[in-house]
Design a protein around this motif. Structure first.
Motif, mmCIF file in Angstrom:
data_model
loop_
_atom_site.group_PDB
_atom_site.id
_atom_site.type_symbol
_atom_site.label_atom_id
_atom_site.label_comp_id
_atom_site.label_asym_id
_atom_site.label_seq_id
_atom_site.Cartn_x
_atom_site.Cartn_y
_atom_site.Cartn_z
ATOM 1 N N PRO A 10 0.488 9.632 12.966
ATOM 2 C CA PRO A 10 0.444 11.064 13.277
ATOM 3 C C PRO A 10 -0.053 11.369 14.686
ATOM 4 C CG PRO A 10 -1.432 10.460 11.916
ATOM 5 C CD PRO A 10 -0.581 9.239 12.021
ATOM 6 N N GLN A 11 -0.609 10.377 15.379
ATOM 7 C CA GLN A 11 -1.191 10.616 16.704
ATOM 8 C C GLN A 11 -0.756 9.468 17.611
ATOM 9 O OE1 GLN A 11 -3.526 13.157 17.463
ATOM 10 N NE2 GLN A 11 -3.956 12.504 19.562
ATOM 11 N N SER A 12 0.421 9.591 18.190
ATOM 12 C CA SER A 12 0.974 8.483 18.973
ATOM 13 C C SER A 12 0.385 8.374 20.374
ATOM 14 C CB SER A 12 2.493 8.628 19.069
ATOM 15 O OG SER A 12 2.837 9.861 19.708
ATOM 16 N N PRO B 164 0.831 -1.203 0.000
ATOM 17 C CA PRO B 164 0.000 0.000 0.000
ATOM 18 C C PRO B 164 0.865 1.252 0.000
ATOM 19 C CG PRO B 164 0.112 -0.929 2.201
ATOM 20 C CD PRO B 164 0.810 -1.903 1.289
ATOM 21 N N PRO B 165 0.258 2.405 -0.254
ATOM 22 C CA PRO B 165 1.016 3.660 -0.182
ATOM 23 C C PRO B 165 1.589 3.854 1.214
ATOM 24 C CG PRO B 165 -1.121 4.004 -1.210
ATOM 25 C CD PRO B 165 -1.140 2.633 -0.649
ATOM 26 N N PRO B 166 2.719 4.570 1.334
ATOM 27 C CA PRO B 166 3.372 4.704 2.631
ATOM 28 C C PRO B 166 2.819 5.815 3.491
ATOM 29 C CG PRO B 166 4.707 5.744 0.950
ATOM 30 C CD PRO B 166 3.515 5.145 0.236
ATOM 31 N N GLY B 167 1.580 6.236 3.258
ATOM 32 C CA GLY B 167 1.009 7.335 4.018
ATOM 33 C C GLY B 167 0.822 6.997 5.481
ATOM 34 N N PRO B 168 0.585 8.010 6.329
ATOM 35 C CA PRO B 168 0.436 7.778 7.768
ATOM 36 C C PRO B 168 -0.847 7.018 8.089
ATOM 37 C CG PRO B 168 -0.071 10.052 7.218
ATOM 38 C CD PRO B 168 0.475 9.429 5.976
ATOM 39 N N ALA C 281 -1.619 -4.147 33.651
ATOM 40 C CA ALA C 281 -1.018 -4.581 32.388
ATOM 41 C C ALA C 281 -1.041 -3.414 31.424
ATOM 42 C CB ALA C 281 -1.785 -5.755 31.802
ATOM 43 N N SER C 282 -0.112 -3.429 30.461
ATOM 44 C CA SER C 282 -0.065 -2.351 29.476
ATOM 45 C C SER C 282 0.232 -2.933 28.096
ATOM 46 C CB SER C 282 1.003 -1.324 29.844
ATOM 47 O OG SER C 282 2.287 -1.914 29.844
ATOM 48 N N ALA C 283 -0.078 -2.155 27.073
ATOM 49 C CA ALA C 283 0.180 -2.589 25.695
ATOM 50 C C ALA C 283 0.391 -1.366 24.825
ATOM 51 C CB ALA C 283 -0.989 -3.418 25.159
ATOM 52 N N ILE C 284 1.137 -1.575 23.735
ATOM 53 C CA ILE C 284 1.379 -0.509 22.766
ATOM 54 C C ILE C 284 1.252 -1.097 21.371
ATOM 55 C CG2 ILE C 284 3.883 -0.881 22.833
ATOM 56 C CD1 ILE C 284 4.159 2.176 22.385
ATOM 57 N N VAL C 285 0.653 -0.342 20.450
ATOM 58 C CA VAL C 285 0.450 -0.784 19.083
ATOM 59 C C VAL C 285 1.309 0.060 18.147
ATOM 60 C CG1 VAL C 285 -1.535 0.739 18.659
ATOM 61 C CG2 VAL C 285 -1.279 -1.372 17.328
ATOM 62 N N SER C 286 1.799 -0.566 17.068
ATOM 63 C CA SER C 286 2.591 0.144 16.059
ATOM 64 C C SER C 286 2.406 -0.549 14.723
ATOM 65 C CB SER C 286 4.073 0.155 16.444
ATOM 66 O OG SER C 286 4.571 -1.168 16.543
#
Length: 550
Positions: free
Chosen positions: A524-526, A413-417, A513-518
């Motif tokens: 643009p909105q971390s 896909p396009p590399p857009g945010p 507990a904690s989690a982070i998505v990437s």
């Protein structure tokens, strides 16, 4: 329609005083094509396909009917359980096909056919014209000879589409073998489109696919990953029987194919080469592997002798242009033909095999891959008009303003945010020590671009044990933290829920507990990429109101 004895013959019988006999010669009418619907998942063979019809009974009915027939296989898992014996009449073991037959499933994720132990799934015999679509074919043990998923015999034709071939085991062609007659070129043939091969193994040649003794195969938008061979061609082997005096040429032609993460010489006995592909070439015949828009990258050769190691390719490859071949080890691998657009010496940067949308899992290209936007610019005549998922090509995958085809089976896909957001929900709350606590991680994408290779990093409460994961499309590794990855997530989409269960550690008080998505796209909105869940740990208390007597 009937044919009646001619009038002259009847008059002659009357003149001779014989009893007049009118003889009818019945000319059989052409058989009408059948559409058979499988109604049960059990492997039975009572000889009748009616309202109670197994897959085996449907195949037998099609074999008995000369017309081109169709079998509809609804969603479900169809396990072949009749123990195999040396027969080719569809009585037990694999499904023997002799006729023109189309078998249609409800989609590879929904319809699975599991081989009987010690056999393959399908055996296409000499008169078969077999078309299969929308099915996962899964092996369970070592099949006799070639073709752990499908064996295409001399004289047979196979078309396989929108399917998965996995976990097959055989001497040659752990997934599929296209077996020629050893005399005539293209004496057995296969057309394979939008198919994924994974987890297959050949004891000798062709972990995913063997094209042997004059067979012919054409592959378009195909992914091969995680396959292996004891000898050569962890992905594909194109070869012949060395005992043949006048062998025909075996041919495989690949367009927009991705071959990554496959292994040759997996038993490390120094016999075998070509973790991605192997082409046997000798003084009698030059077998052919034709490549266009194809990736052969990050494969392995486990041979212990360094001089014998050919991780990606072995033999002579006939380039049709625009291929990425990671490691071309001379003199083991030689590329001839049209070299225009070819890239060598660099990894394609393949991602893991994931559900990236479409009918089958695929291998995406990570950001910065040299295979993005470097395929043949001639869409349609060279570059396939869609990728393995059915996404229309070309797409501007590197953001330079020019849309061009990617090499391989996946169009990036396009590399857009992509603005990902994560929610983490715990249940139950409160929870007792030693009980099971379940976390549900929910990922959404607000765009404006699609997110590729979505990943969640989950940190459990200290002291938690028995951690398990689940969720459609998620692949997880459990260590001190839990790392889970899946494929692309489109704009305005919600990923299937990722569940993480664990045993609550002893003690009391709040646990967190904690989690982070990437993803591979910039976000643009971390601030909404992280989520926590705090759960009260302790035995439930019962409140009893104080009652005072008057």
């Amino acid at each position: 329609m009937r044919s009646i004895v001619p009038l002259r013959a009847r008059l002659l019988l009357g003149v001779l005083g014989a009893t007049l006999v009118v003889v009818y010669a019945v000319i059989p009418a052409a058989a009408a094509p059948l559409t058979l619907v499988v109604t049960r998942t059990a492997d039975t063979a009572d000889g009748v396909c009616d309202a109670d019809c197994s897959l085996r009974e449907a195949v037998s009915a099609a074999n008995a009917n000369p017309g081109p027939d169709t079998i509809i296989v609804p969603a479900g898992t169809y396990t072949l359980t009749l123990a195999p014996t040396p027969e080719d009449e569809n009585a037990d073991g694999d499904l023997d096909v002799r006729a023109a037959l189309t078998i249609t499933g409800a989609g590879a994720p929904a319809t699975t056919i599991v081989a009987a132990s010690g056999d393959r799934v399908f055996h296409a015999l000499a008169t078969a014209v077999l078309t299969i679509s929308g099915i996962t074919l899964r092996g369970t043990g070592e099949a006799p000879g070639g073709g752990g998923g499908i064996l295409v015999e001399p004289g047979a034709t196979l078309t396989l589409q929108d399917s998965v071939v996995r976990d097959g085991r055989a001497t040659r062609g752990g997934g599929i073998e296209v077996l020629g007659d050893g005399v005539n070129p293209a004496s057995a043939s296969a057309t394979i489109e939008r198919v994924t091969f994974t987890g297959n193994r050949a004891a000798s040649l062709g972990g995913a696919l063997s094209v042997f003794n004059g067979g012919s195969a054409t592959l378009t938008n195909v992914t091969m990953t995680g396959n292996s061979a004891g000898n050569s061609g962890g992905g594909i082997s194109v070869s012949r029987d060395q005992a043949l005096a006048s062998p025909p040429v075996s041919v495989a032609t690949l367009n927009n194919v991705t071959i990554t993460g496959n292994t040759a010489d997996d038993d490390r006995n120094d016999i075998g080469e070509g973790g991605g592909v192997s082409v046997r070439v000798d003084s009698l015949v030059i077998n052919q592997l034709n490549l266009r828009n194809t990736i052969i990258s990050d494969n392995a050769d486990r041979s212990p002798s360094p001089a014998n190691v050919n991780p990606d390719c072995f033999g002579i490859l006939n380039s049709l242009g625009y291929n990425l071949i990671h490691r071309v080890t001379e003199p083991g691998c030689t590329i001839l033909g049209t070299l225009t657009g070819n890239l060598t010496g660099n990894s394609a940067r393949p991602a893991a095999l994931l559900d990236n949308g479409g009918p089958t899992p695929t291998v995406a290209l990570l950001s910065g891959s040299p295979a993005i936007d470097t395929g043949d610019p001639a869409v349609g005549s060279s570059c396939a008009v869609t990728d393995q998922r059915g996404i229309t090509r070309p797409i501007d995958g590197n953001g330079d303003g020019l849309a061009a085809c990617d090499m391989g089976a996946f169009e990036n896909p396009p590399p857009g945010p992509a603005d990902l957001a994560l929610a983490l929900i715990d249940s139950p709350d409160p929870v007792e020590p030693g009980a099971t606590l379940t976390y549900s991680a929910i990922v959404t994408n607000a765009g404006p671009g699609a997110a590729g290779s979505v990943q969640i990093q989950f940190t459990p409460p200290p002291g938690a044990t028995g951690i398990q994961t689940g969720g459609a499309g998620w692949t997880c590794t459990v260590a001190t933290t839990v790392s889970c990855i899946r494929g692309a997530l489109g704009v305005a989409s919600v990923a299937p829920v990722l569940t993480i269960t664990l045993v609550v550690p002893p003690g009391s008080g709040t646990i967190t507990a904690s989690a982070i998505v990437s993803s591979s796209q910039p976000d643009p909105q971390s601030s909404n990429n992280t989520a926590t869940a705090s759960t009260f740990r302790g035995r439930r208390s019962t409140w009893i109101p104080l009652v005072t007597r008057p």
